[in-house]
Write a protein that holds these residues in place. Structure first.
Motif, PDB file in Angstrom:
ATOM      1  N   SER A   4     -18.721  25.467  -2.221  1.00 61.23           N
ATOM      2  CA  SER A   4     -18.441  26.701  -1.666  1.00 61.23           C
ATOM      3  C   SER A   4     -18.897  26.692  -0.150  1.00 61.23           C
ATOM      4  O   SER A   4     -20.051  25.931   0.148  1.00 61.23           O
ATOM      5  N   CYS A   5     -18.362  27.644   0.602  1.00 64.01           N
ATOM      6  CA  CYS A   5     -19.268  27.621   2.113  1.00 64.01           C
ATOM      7  C   CYS A   5     -19.171  29.278   2.415  1.00 64.01           C
ATOM      8  O   CYS A   5     -17.909  29.788   2.600  1.00 64.01           O
ATOM      9  N   ALA A   6     -20.383  29.601   2.740  1.00 60.83           N
ATOM     10  CA  ALA A   6     -20.400  31.000   3.093  1.00 60.83           C
ATOM     11  C   ALA A   6     -20.268  31.200   4.632  1.00 60.83           C
ATOM     12  O   ALA A   6     -20.857  30.395   5.295  1.00 60.83           O
ATOM     13  N   ALA A   7     -19.325  32.141   5.238  1.00 64.72           N
ATOM     14  CA  ALA A   7     -19.405  32.164   6.525  1.00 64.72           C
ATOM     15  C   ALA A   7     -19.662  33.606   6.835  1.00 64.72           C
ATOM     16  O   ALA A   7     -19.797  34.610   6.240  1.00 64.72           O
ATOM     17  N   SER A   8     -20.283  33.783   8.062  1.00 59.79           N
ATOM     18  CA  SER A   8     -20.752  34.768   8.649  1.00 59.79           C
ATOM     19  C   SER A   8     -20.601  34.867  10.246  1.00 59.79           C
ATOM     20  O   SER A   8     -20.485  33.979  10.923  1.00 59.79           O
ATOM     21  N   GLY A   9     -20.598  35.913  10.768  1.00 59.74           N
ATOM     22  CA  GLY A   9     -20.622  35.996  12.220  1.00 59.74           C
ATOM     23  C   GLY A   9     -19.276  36.334  12.922  1.00 59.74           C
ATOM     24  O   GLY A   9     -19.094  36.335  13.980  1.00 59.74           O
ATOM     25  N   TYR A  10     -18.228  36.357  12.009  1.00 63.61           N
ATOM     26  CA  TYR A  10     -16.781  36.517  12.457  1.00 63.61           C
ATOM     27  C   TYR A  10     -15.815  37.205  11.378  1.00 63.61           C
ATOM     28  O   TYR A  10     -16.223  37.130  10.208  1.00 63.61           O
ATOM     29  N   THR A  11     -14.734  37.756  11.727  1.00 62.03           N
ATOM     30  CA  THR A  11     -14.006  38.202  10.914  1.00 62.03           C
ATOM     31  C   THR A  11     -13.432  36.710  10.008  1.00 62.03           C
ATOM     32  O   THR A  11     -12.367  36.399  10.506  1.00 62.03           O
ATOM     33  N   PHE A  12     -13.751  36.808   8.819  1.00 70.17           N
ATOM     34  CA  PHE A  12     -13.448  35.500   8.075  1.00 70.17           C
ATOM     35  C   PHE A  12     -12.011  35.477   7.816  1.00 70.17           C
ATOM     36  O   PHE A  12     -11.460  34.583   7.907  1.00 70.17           O
ATOM     37  N   SER A  13     -11.317  36.536   7.607  1.00 69.34           N
ATOM     38  CA  SER A  13      -9.972  36.392   6.996  1.00 69.34           C
ATOM     39  C   SER A  13      -9.140  36.049   8.398  1.00 69.34           C
ATOM     40  O   SER A  13      -7.890  35.562   8.352  1.00 69.34           O
TER      41      SER A  13
ATOM     42  N   ILE B 290      -7.108  25.803   5.171  1.00 71.11           N
ATOM     43  CA  ILE B 290      -6.409  27.245   4.713  1.00 71.11           C
ATOM     44  C   ILE B 290      -6.321  28.066   5.936  1.00 71.11           C
ATOM     45  O   ILE B 290      -7.603  28.136   6.301  1.00 71.11           O
ATOM     46  N   ASP B 291      -5.319  28.656   6.200  1.00 70.34           N
ATOM     47  CA  ASP B 291      -5.269  29.512   7.271  1.00 70.34           C
ATOM     48  C   ASP B 291      -5.467  30.950   7.059  1.00 70.34           C
ATOM     49  O   ASP B 291      -5.723  31.430   5.812  1.00 70.34           O
ATOM     50  N   GLY B 292      -5.540  31.763   7.941  1.00 75.71           N
ATOM     51  CA  GLY B 292      -5.552  33.290   8.023  1.00 75.71           C
ATOM     52  C   GLY B 292      -4.736  33.775   6.796  1.00 75.71           C
ATOM     53  O   GLY B 292      -5.173  35.009   6.318  1.00 75.71           O
ATOM     54  N   ASP B 293      -3.491  33.328   6.697  1.00 79.73           N
ATOM     55  CA  ASP B 293      -2.416  33.793   5.802  1.00 79.73           C
ATOM     56  C   ASP B 293      -2.560  33.447   4.510  1.00 79.73           C
ATOM     57  O   ASP B 293      -1.770  33.443   3.411  1.00 79.73           O
ATOM     58  N   GLY B 294      -3.881  32.136   4.212  1.00 78.26           N
ATOM     59  CA  GLY B 294      -3.847  31.765   2.920  1.00 78.26           C
ATOM     60  C   GLY B 294      -2.908  30.572   2.824  1.00 78.26           C
ATOM     61  O   GLY B 294      -3.027  30.018   1.602  1.00 78.26           O
ATOM     62  N   ASN B 295      -2.367  29.988   3.726  1.00 74.95           N
ATOM     63  CA  ASN B 295      -1.441  28.839   3.399  1.00 74.95           C
ATOM     64  C   ASN B 295      -2.405  27.627   3.485  1.00 74.95           C
ATOM     65  O   ASN B 295      -3.352  27.373   4.129  1.00 74.95           O
ATOM     66  N   THR B 296      -2.256  26.642   2.761  1.00 72.30           N
ATOM     67  CA  THR B 296      -3.101  25.798   2.466  1.00 72.30           C
ATOM     68  C   THR B 296      -2.243  24.193   2.861  1.00 72.30           C
ATOM     69  O   THR B 296      -1.264  24.048   2.769  1.00 72.30           O
ATOM     70  N   SER B 297      -3.243  23.218   2.962  1.00 67.96           N
ATOM     71  CA  SER B 297      -2.657  21.818   3.216  1.00 67.96           C
ATOM     72  C   SER B 297      -3.608  20.932   2.953  1.00 67.96           C
ATOM     73  O   SER B 297      -4.988  21.277   2.867  1.00 67.96           O
ATOM     74  N   TYR B 298      -3.158  19.666   2.534  1.00 64.50           N
ATOM     75  CA  TYR B 298      -4.144  18.799   1.928  1.00 64.50           C
ATOM     76  C   TYR B 298      -3.907  17.157   2.501  1.00 64.50           C
ATOM     77  O   TYR B 298      -2.687  17.016   2.685  1.00 64.50           O
ATOM     78  N   VAL B 299      -4.837  16.595   2.519  1.00 66.22           N
ATOM     79  CA  VAL B 299      -4.562  15.088   2.979  1.00 66.22           C
ATOM     80  C   VAL B 299      -3.957  14.640   1.653  1.00 66.22           C
ATOM     81  O   VAL B 299      -4.065  14.714   0.532  1.00 66.22           O
ATOM     82  N   ASP B 300      -3.364  13.423   1.917  1.00 62.60           N
ATOM     83  CA  ASP B 300      -2.469  12.868   0.906  1.00 62.60           C
ATOM     84  C   ASP B 300      -3.391  12.525  -0.464  1.00 62.60           C
ATOM     85  O   ASP B 300      -2.958  12.573  -1.530  1.00 62.60           O
ATOM     86  N   SER B 301      -4.525  11.750  -0.013  1.00 59.83           N
ATOM     87  CA  SER B 301      -5.425  11.322  -1.104  1.00 59.83           C
ATOM     88  C   SER B 301      -6.045  12.271  -2.110  1.00 59.83           C
ATOM     89  O   SER B 301      -6.729  11.942  -2.904  1.00 59.83           O
ATOM     90  N   VAL B 302      -5.906  13.632  -1.877  1.00 58.29           N
ATOM     91  CA  VAL B 302      -6.246  14.826  -2.676  1.00 58.29           C
ATOM     92  C   VAL B 302      -5.410  15.452  -3.031  1.00 58.29           C
ATOM     93  O   VAL B 302      -5.824  16.341  -4.091  1.00 58.29           O
ATOM     94  N   LYS B 303      -4.388  15.437  -2.787  1.00 59.47           N
ATOM     95  CA  LYS B 303      -3.055  16.410  -3.344  1.00 59.47           C
ATOM     96  C   LYS B 303      -3.166  16.374  -4.768  1.00 59.47           C
ATOM     97  O   LYS B 303      -3.074  15.162  -5.380  1.00 59.47           O
ATOM     98  N   GLY B 304      -3.033  17.533  -5.402  1.00 63.85           N
ATOM     99  CA  GLY B 304      -2.782  17.405  -7.028  1.00 63.85           C
ATOM    100  C   GLY B 304      -4.494  17.410  -7.610  1.00 63.85           C
ATOM    101  O   GLY B 304      -4.399  17.597  -8.578  1.00 63.85           O
ATOM    102  N   ARG B 305      -5.157  17.075  -6.685  1.00 61.41           N
ATOM    103  CA  ARG B 305      -6.639  17.138  -7.443  1.00 61.41           C
ATOM    104  C   ARG B 305      -7.680  18.215  -6.961  1.00 61.41           C
ATOM    105  O   ARG B 305      -8.370  18.631  -7.409  1.00 61.41           O
ATOM    106  N   PHE B 306      -7.435  18.630  -5.517  1.00 56.13           N
ATOM    107  CA  PHE B 306      -8.384  19.237  -4.913  1.00 56.13           C
ATOM    108  C   PHE B 306      -7.608  20.508  -4.570  1.00 56.13           C
ATOM    109  O   PHE B 306      -6.393  20.584  -4.362  1.00 56.13           O
ATOM    110  N   THR B 307      -8.203  21.545  -4.556  1.00 53.05           N
ATOM    111  CA  THR B 307      -7.685  23.042  -4.334  1.00 53.05           C
ATOM    112  C   THR B 307      -8.691  23.753  -3.494  1.00 53.05           C
ATOM    113  O   THR B 307      -9.573  24.135  -3.851  1.00 53.05           O
TER     114      THR B 307
END
Length: 130
Positions: free
Chosen positions: A21-30, A51-68
């Motif tokens: 996990s990564c806790a963020a502060s100091g800006y509008t996280f969304s 993961i962008d502001g709209d919740g779209n995600t993208s992964y490097v090929d080596s972790v696709k299907g394993r990381f979320t």
């Protein structure tokens, strides 16, 4: 100024799971485009997931299907669920944030492969070993 703090990584056996996990502060996280990067010993740092502001995600090929990657805008927290871990996943993992709006995600990066981020966490070590 965005502050990012990753959770403790840890050590698991091959095939195991970890959640960062990564806790963020100091800006509008969304509004942030958030990314997970990693750097293995002797290798260059690489993007893993984004993961962008709209919740779209993208992964490097080596972790696709394993990381979320996911985020909780209410708690200003970014997550990386890592399953079926392999020894080659051993690395320092970094949380990163970018302020640019609407850049999207691609290939595990905000905007495009190799796109540098505005802010970085200090990193957390993940070790996969039997």
């Amino acid at each position: 100024q965005v502050q990012l703090m990753e959770s403790w990584g840890g050590s698991v056996q091959p095939g195991g799971s970890l959640r960062l996990s990564c806790a963020a502060s100091g800006y509008t996280f969304s509004n942030l485009c958030m990314g997970w990067w990693r750097q293995a010993p002797g290798k260059e740092r690489e993007g893993v997931a984004a993961i962008d502001g709209d919740g779209n995600t993208s992964y490097v090929d080596s972790v696709k299907g394993r990381f979320t990657s996911s985020k909780d805008n209410a708690d200003n927290t970014l997550y990386l669920q890592m399953n079926s871990l392999k020894p080659e996943d051993t690395a320092m993992y970094y949380c990163a944030a970018d302020l640019a709006l609407g850049i999207g995600v691609s290939g595990g990066y905000c905007y495009k492969e190799g796109y540098d981020m505005d802010y970085w966490g200090k990193g957390t070590l993940v070790t996969i070993s039997s």
